[in-house]
Motif scaffolding. Structure first.
Motif, mmCIF file in Angstrom:
data_model
loop_
_atom_site.group_PDB
_atom_site.id
_atom_site.type_symbol
_atom_site.label_atom_id
_atom_site.label_comp_id
_atom_site.label_asym_id
_atom_site.label_seq_id
_atom_site.Cartn_x
_atom_site.Cartn_y
_atom_site.Cartn_z
ATOM 1 N N SER A 16 0.826 -1.205 0.000
ATOM 2 C CA SER A 16 0.000 0.000 0.000
ATOM 3 C C SER A 16 0.863 1.259 0.000
ATOM 4 O O SER A 16 1.986 1.248 0.516
ATOM 5 C CB SER A 16 -0.900 0.025 1.236
ATOM 6 O OG SER A 16 -1.745 -1.098 1.289
ATOM 7 N N LEU A 17 0.322 2.303 -0.559
ATOM 8 C CA LEU A 17 0.930 3.625 -0.520
ATOM 9 C C LEU A 17 -0.195 4.650 -0.494
ATOM 10 O O LEU A 17 -1.270 4.407 -1.048
ATOM 11 C CB LEU A 17 1.797 3.898 -1.746
ATOM 12 C CG LEU A 17 3.208 3.342 -1.827
ATOM 13 C CD1 LEU A 17 3.809 3.638 -3.185
ATOM 14 C CD2 LEU A 17 4.076 3.894 -0.711
ATOM 15 N N THR A 18 0.084 5.788 0.115
ATOM 16 C CA THR A 18 -0.868 6.890 0.059
ATOM 17 C C THR A 18 -0.166 8.117 -0.495
ATOM 18 O O THR A 18 0.855 8.554 0.049
ATOM 19 C CB THR A 18 -1.448 7.208 1.446
ATOM 20 O OG1 THR A 18 -2.184 6.080 1.924
ATOM 21 C CG2 THR A 18 -2.384 8.410 1.362
ATOM 22 N N LEU A 19 -0.700 8.643 -1.575
ATOM 23 C CA LEU A 19 -0.177 9.852 -2.183
ATOM 24 C C LEU A 19 -0.957 11.054 -1.662
ATOM 25 O O LEU A 19 -2.144 10.951 -1.367
ATOM 26 C CB LEU A 19 -0.308 9.793 -3.704
ATOM 27 C CG LEU A 19 0.287 8.575 -4.405
ATOM 28 C CD1 LEU A 19 0.114 8.699 -5.909
ATOM 29 C CD2 LEU A 19 1.750 8.390 -4.033
ATOM 30 N N SER A 20 -0.277 12.172 -1.602
ATOM 31 C CA SER A 20 -0.928 13.406 -1.184
ATOM 32 C C SER A 20 -0.627 14.516 -2.178
ATOM 33 O O SER A 20 0.452 14.528 -2.786
ATOM 34 C CB SER A 20 -0.452 13.821 0.209
ATOM 35 O OG SER A 20 -1.132 14.982 0.644
ATOM 36 N N CYS A 21 -1.558 15.421 -2.338
ATOM 37 C CA CYS A 21 -1.395 16.557 -3.245
ATOM 38 C C CYS A 21 -1.789 17.817 -2.499
ATOM 39 O O CYS A 21 -2.907 17.918 -1.983
ATOM 40 C CB CYS A 21 -2.272 16.379 -4.474
ATOM 41 S SG CYS A 21 -2.361 17.828 -5.557
ATOM 42 N N ALA A 22 -0.871 18.765 -2.454
ATOM 43 C CA ALA A 22 -1.130 20.028 -1.769
ATOM 44 C C ALA A 22 -1.208 21.164 -2.778
ATOM 45 O O ALA A 22 -0.351 21.271 -3.659
ATOM 46 C CB ALA A 22 -0.036 20.312 -0.749
ATOM 47 N N ALA A 23 -2.207 21.994 -2.624
ATOM 48 C CA ALA A 23 -2.370 23.154 -3.492
ATOM 49 C C ALA A 23 -1.798 24.383 -2.807
ATOM 50 O O ALA A 23 -2.059 24.635 -1.630
ATOM 51 C CB ALA A 23 -3.843 23.370 -3.807
ATOM 52 N N SER A 24 -1.006 25.134 -3.553
ATOM 53 C CA SER A 24 -0.408 26.334 -2.978
ATOM 54 C C SER A 24 -0.218 27.390 -4.056
ATOM 55 O O SER A 24 -0.388 27.122 -5.244
ATOM 56 C CB SER A 24 0.939 26.005 -2.328
ATOM 57 O OG SER A 24 1.848 25.561 -3.315
ATOM 58 N N GLY A 25 0.150 28.582 -3.629
ATOM 59 C CA GLY A 25 0.365 29.667 -4.560
ATOM 60 C C GLY A 25 -0.388 30.916 -4.127
ATOM 61 O O GLY A 25 -1.349 30.842 -3.366
ATOM 62 N N ALA A 26 0.046 32.017 -4.669
ATOM 63 C CA ALA A 26 -0.526 33.291 -4.245
ATOM 64 C C ALA A 26 -1.997 33.402 -4.591
ATOM 65 O O ALA A 26 -2.760 34.090 -3.899
ATOM 66 C CB ALA A 26 0.252 34.445 -4.885
ATOM 67 N N THR A 27 -2.421 32.707 -5.655
ATOM 68 C CA THR A 27 -3.811 32.830 -6.082
ATOM 69 C C THR A 27 -4.689 31.703 -5.564
ATOM 70 O O THR A 27 -5.875 31.652 -5.864
ATOM 71 C CB THR A 27 -3.906 32.848 -7.616
ATOM 72 O OG1 THR A 27 -3.348 31.628 -8.117
ATOM 73 C CG2 THR A 27 -3.125 34.030 -8.189
ATOM 74 N N VAL A 28 -4.116 30.822 -4.761
ATOM 75 C CA VAL A 28 -4.892 29.683 -4.266
ATOM 76 C C VAL A 28 -5.676 30.093 -3.038
ATOM 77 O O VAL A 28 -5.102 30.571 -2.055
ATOM 78 C CB VAL A 28 -3.953 28.507 -3.938
ATOM 79 C CG1 VAL A 28 -4.725 27.398 -3.223
ATOM 80 C CG2 VAL A 28 -3.330 27.974 -5.207
ATOM 81 N N SER A 29 -6.972 29.866 -3.105
ATOM 82 C CA SER A 29 -7.801 30.183 -1.956
ATOM 83 C C SER A 29 -7.690 29.079 -0.917
ATOM 84 O O SER A 29 -7.250 27.972 -1.206
ATOM 85 C CB SER A 29 -9.256 30.336 -2.388
ATOM 86 O OG SER A 29 -9.842 29.083 -2.643
ATOM 87 N N LYS A 30 -8.129 29.394 0.276
ATOM 88 C CA LYS A 30 -8.095 28.404 1.343
ATOM 89 C C LYS A 30 -9.130 27.313 1.125
ATOM 90 O O LYS A 30 -9.132 26.316 1.829
ATOM 91 C CB LYS A 30 -8.318 29.097 2.682
ATOM 92 C CG LYS A 30 -7.182 30.018 3.076
ATOM 93 C CD LYS A 30 -7.417 30.648 4.429
ATOM 94 C CE LYS A 30 -6.247 31.544 4.824
ATOM 95 N NZ LYS A 30 -6.455 32.176 6.151
ATOM 96 N N ARG A 31 -10.001 27.520 0.159
ATOM 97 C CA ARG A 31 -11.031 26.543 -0.150
ATOM 98 C C ARG A 31 -10.814 25.951 -1.532
ATOM 99 O O ARG A 31 -11.742 25.522 -2.192
ATOM 100 C CB ARG A 31 -12.401 27.206 -0.066
ATOM 101 C CG ARG A 31 -12.753 27.705 1.321
ATOM 102 C CD ARG A 31 -14.129 28.337 1.349
ATOM 103 N NE ARG A 31 -15.167 27.416 0.875
ATOM 104 C CZ ARG A 31 -15.716 26.476 1.616
ATOM 105 N NH1 ARG A 31 -15.327 26.311 2.873
ATOM 106 N NH2 ARG A 31 -16.651 25.696 1.126
ATOM 107 N N PHE A 32 -9.580 25.865 -1.974
ATOM 108 C CA PHE A 32 -9.271 25.413 -3.337
ATOM 109 C C PHE A 32 -9.863 24.041 -3.614
ATOM 110 O O PHE A 32 -10.538 23.841 -4.612
ATOM 111 C CB PHE A 32 -7.754 25.383 -3.549
ATOM 112 C CG PHE A 32 -7.348 24.992 -4.936
ATOM 113 C CD1 PHE A 32 -7.036 23.681 -5.258
ATOM 114 C CD2 PHE A 32 -7.266 25.950 -5.944
ATOM 115 C CE1 PHE A 32 -6.663 23.317 -6.536
ATOM 116 C CE2 PHE A 32 -6.893 25.594 -7.233
ATOM 117 C CZ PHE A 32 -6.583 24.278 -7.520
ATOM 118 N N VAL A 33 -9.618 23.085 -2.721
ATOM 119 C CA VAL A 33 -10.048 21.714 -3.011
ATOM 120 C C VAL A 33 -11.551 21.550 -2.863
ATOM 121 O O VAL A 33 -12.093 20.515 -3.264
ATOM 122 C CB VAL A 33 -9.320 20.687 -2.114
ATOM 123 C CG1 VAL A 33 -7.821 20.742 -2.369
ATOM 124 C CG2 VAL A 33 -9.657 20.858 -0.655
#
Length: 130
Positions: A16-33
């Protein structure tokens, strides 16, 4: 918008493995996902990139490629602005580079599944070998 994947690695078949994806950047809102449809694609050696899984902006709907149904689970953490892909019972054919993807509204999960993606991560390598 930047999408950064983590959690890749090498594992034996059945592991098993678990991948994670994080959203970041100046234009990314705190509710991006919770605004974008999010998903995962992969590219196996010598093959084209293919859809793996997607989750709707509401989090209420998720869809999977037939090859991973029952083994992979996509989820999101709104507070952390991350999306995860939990992979179980890994097979040799799951080997590849896994990419995080996001598509902006009003596009939805079905658009992402067809490859209409606004933002891609750089990818993380998953190797399944004995």
């Amino acid at each position: 918008v930047q999408l950064e994947e983590s959690g890749g690695g090498s594992v034996q078949p059945g592991g098993s493995l678990t991948l994670s994806c994080a959203a970041s950047g100046a234009t990314v809102s705190k509710r991006f996902v919770s605004t974008y449809a999010m998903g995962w694609f992969r590219r196996a050696p010598g093959k084209e990139r293919e859809f793996v899984a997607t989750i709707s902006s509401s989090g209420r709907s998720s869809y999977y490629a037939d090859s991973v149904k029952g083994r992979f689970t996509i989820s999101r953490d709104v507070d952390k602005n991350t999306v995860a892909l939990e992979m179980k019972s890994l097979r040799l054919e799951d080997t590849g580079v896994y990419y995080c993807a996001a598509t902006a509204p009003p596009k939805i999960t079905q658009d992402l599944m067809r490859g209409t993606v606004d933002n891609w991560g750089r990818g993380t390598q998953v190797t399944v070998s004995s």
